[in-house]
Design a protein around this motif. Structure first.
Motif, PDB file in Angstrom:
ATOM      1  N   GLY A  50       0.816  -1.212   0.000  1.00  8.97           N
ATOM      2  CA  GLY A  50       0.000   0.000   0.000  1.00  8.97           C
ATOM      3  C   GLY A  50       0.851   1.264   0.000  1.00  8.97           C
ATOM      4  N   GLY A  94       2.963  -2.853   8.105  1.00 10.41           N
ATOM      5  CA  GLY A  94       3.095  -2.130   6.845  1.00 10.41           C
ATOM      6  C   GLY A  94       2.148  -0.943   6.891  1.00 10.41           C
ATOM      7  N   GLY A 130       1.279   1.597   9.937  1.00  8.09           N
ATOM      8  CA  GLY A 130       2.245   2.539   9.370  1.00  8.09           C
ATOM      9  C   GLY A 130       1.592   3.623   8.528  1.00  8.09           C
TER      10      GLY A 130
HETATM   11  N1  ADP Z   1      10.078   6.237   2.595  1.00 10.25           N
HETATM   12  C1  ADP Z   1       8.877   5.897   3.075  1.00 10.25           C
HETATM   13  N2  ADP Z   1       7.755   6.337   2.491  1.00 10.25           N
HETATM   14  C2  ADP Z   1       6.546   5.999   2.962  1.00 10.25           C
HETATM   15  N3  ADP Z   1       6.358   5.222   4.049  1.00 10.25           N
HETATM   16  C3  ADP Z   1       7.427   4.733   4.664  1.00 10.25           C
HETATM   17  C4  ADP Z   1       8.732   5.041   4.211  1.00 10.25           C
HETATM   18  N4  ADP Z   1       9.596   4.395   5.017  1.00 10.25           N
HETATM   19  C5  ADP Z   1       8.878   3.747   5.924  1.00 10.25           C
HETATM   20  N5  ADP Z   1       7.557   3.956   5.754  1.00 10.25           N
HETATM   21  C6  ADP Z   1       6.517   3.361   6.620  1.00 10.25           C
HETATM   22  O1  ADP Z   1       6.371   2.039   6.206  1.00 10.25           O
HETATM   23  C7  ADP Z   1       4.998   1.743   5.955  1.00 10.25           C
HETATM   24  C8  ADP Z   1       4.918   0.759   4.831  1.00 10.25           C
HETATM   25  O2  ADP Z   1       5.553  -0.416   5.228  1.00 10.25           O
HETATM   26  P1  ADP Z   1       5.625  -1.674   4.277  1.00 10.25           P
HETATM   27  O3  ADP Z   1       6.108  -2.815   5.111  1.00 10.25           O
HETATM   28  O4  ADP Z   1       6.407  -1.359   3.070  1.00 10.25           O
HETATM   29  O5  ADP Z   1       4.096  -1.901   3.938  1.00 10.25           O
HETATM   30  P2  ADP Z   1       3.256  -1.887   2.585  1.00 10.25           P
HETATM   31  O6  ADP Z   1       3.475  -3.278   2.060  1.00 10.25           O
HETATM   32  O7  ADP Z   1       1.876  -1.653   3.043  1.00 10.25           O
HETATM   33  O8  ADP Z   1       3.769  -0.835   1.677  1.00 10.25           O
HETATM   34  C9  ADP Z   1       4.383   3.086   5.645  1.00 10.25           C
HETATM   35  O9  ADP Z   1       2.998   3.081   5.909  1.00 10.25           O
HETATM   36  C10 ADP Z   1       5.149   4.011   6.562  1.00 10.25           C
HETATM   37  O10 ADP Z   1       4.625   3.967   7.851  1.00 10.25           O
END
Ligand code: ADP
Ligand code: PAZ
Length: 399
Positions: free
Chosen positions: A27, A174, A198
């Protein structure tokens, strides 16, 4: 972020040989894992005396992009020809004129057409939970110094006994949060989840502080004081503990509670205090729900993954303290060095030929990749943490 330039990997303008690429399109972030054979290795894997292949040495690379900037990711894949599958296994990803790569996460469905249209690649979809579990099990068994505890600012690596790994609770933070009870290879149940994850921290934080990047928001939290905005037990009890039920005066009674009683506007609060309260509220909540789920199933070990964590000390400390506090020291919070790459690693492992049961991680040596990816400016992340632009030395052995 630079566009329109040929990305160079490992500072070498010669194209490196990539034999396998897998994606986790979440996401918030797209995670890439790909293997490159060491330059100078023969085309065919070396063989031992009886002609059995000894494998191919190379590097596993990790990279990430914001999902909103998927075009940068497509350009990166295209510029580096990451989908060609040369090297270890000729054309392994190109069967019947159909190029495919393994992909997991919701984006494997959402962006399937885009990959076809822009790169002529089909995404072969792997289930997100299968991949998370596969990635976590692999790392816990194969990688040295993968899991660690974090208490009072101290990181301590945990020796994993392969014969005593299961069951455990995997909490992937995430955009949202999934809680998975893992009983073995491929044996798991998603037992709970929460939408307060997150994405909530980044989304609410952006609205409330006007921060332009996740790293900026995280950085802000270092300078903040949550007491400016959270109501503590002492605020309610005239500075005293509520000792009868074990609540000290400094315990947060109500996250963001002061925002209602102060008669202040948003502008009257410091963005750093807001960021700190938010980070604490969300981390604490996840720690508590994780503990409750561990309790439900009698699990003592909880491994936390997902890019929300980002090796960030305050986040890990809050989660660890919450688990410790609620379990009265019975359950242990552990963090994973490859936190955000579990799903992508799982997708990577799901290629059938050759079997990656024989993927051996030799060393955990972070090596910078000179590609312009998501920038990691957060100074508080743990040293040596794999945050998205590094690689590790490993070998793939044929099954
Ligand atoms: N550079 C970045 N940009 C956006 N979100 C980030 C970043 N680094 C860490 N995050 C955090 O990580 C979360 C996404 O984690 P992730 O494990 O990649 O999940 P997803 O599979 O949902 O993308 C975001 O919602 C945010 O809280
Ligand atoms: C839907 C998801 C599995 C998607 O994974 P993500 O992209 O957040 O890593 C995850 O956001 C989630 O588990 N959300 C919580 C949903 C719930 O249990 O209430």
């Amino acid at each position: 972020m630079e566009h329109n330039r040929e990305f160079e990997i490992d500072g070498n303008s010669n194209p490196i040989q990539i034999s396998r690429l897998a994606l986790d399109i979440g996401g918030s972030l797209i995670k890439l894992v790909y293997f490159s054979r060491n330059s100078g290795d023969d085309e065919d894997p070396p063989k031992d005396k009886v002609g059995v292949s000894n494998g191919v040495n190379g590097r596993l690379h990790f990279a990430k992009f914001e999902t909103a900037k998927i075009n940068d990711c497509l350009e990166f894949i295209s510029a580096n020809k990451l989908f060609l599958g040369g090297g270890f296994q000729h054309q392994e990803n190109c069967t019947n004129d159909r190029r495919f790569i393994k992909a997991t996460g919701g984006g494997a469905y959402k962006f399937s057409e885009l990959f076809k249209e822009k790169l002529d690649i089909s995404l072969e979809k792997e289930d997100e939970m299968d991949c998370l579990v596969m990635g976590a099990n692999f790392l816990l068994k194969a990688a040295n110094q993968e899991a660690f505890t974090y208490l009072n600012g101290q990181k301590e690596f945990v020796q994993i006994d392969h014969n005593d790994l299961y069951p455990y609770l995997l909490v992937n933070i995430g955009s949202g949060v999934s809680m998975i009870k893992v009983d073995g290879d491929g044996k798991y149940e998603r037992v709970s989840g929460t939408s307060v994850g997150g994405g909530t921290f980044w989304g609410l934080g952006k609205l409330l502080t006007k921060c332009q990047s996740f790293d900026e928001l995280l950085e802000l939290s270092h300078q903040g004081n949550n007491r400016a905005i959270d109501t503590l037990v002492g605020d309610i009890y005239g500075g005293m503990d509520y000792s009868k039920v074990g609540l000290s005066s400094t315990t947060i009674a109500s996250s963001f509670g002061k925002a209602i009683s102060d008669n202040k506007e948003l502008e009257d609060y410091k963005p750093e205090d807001i960021s700190r309260s938010l980070l604490r509220m969300i981390s604490n909540n996840i720690g508590q729900i994780s503990y409750l789920n561990a309790l439900r199933f009698g699990l003592k070990r909880i491994f936390f993954g997902g890019f929300f964590i980002r090796g960030h000390s305050y986040t890990m400390d809050t989660i660890a303290v919450a688990v410790h506090f609620w379990s009265k020291g019975e359950a242990k919070a552990m963090f994973l060095r490859h936190e955000g790459f579990l799903g992508a690693l799982g997708a990577f492992m799901s290629y059938e030929s050759p079997s990656l049961d024989n993927l051996v991680v030799n060393q955990m040596v972070p090596l910078p990749v000179n590609a312009s990816l998501v920038t990691d400016t957060n100074s508080d992340t743990l040293k040596g943490d794999l945050n998205g632009t590094e690689s590790i030395q490993c070998s793939i052995y044929r099954a």
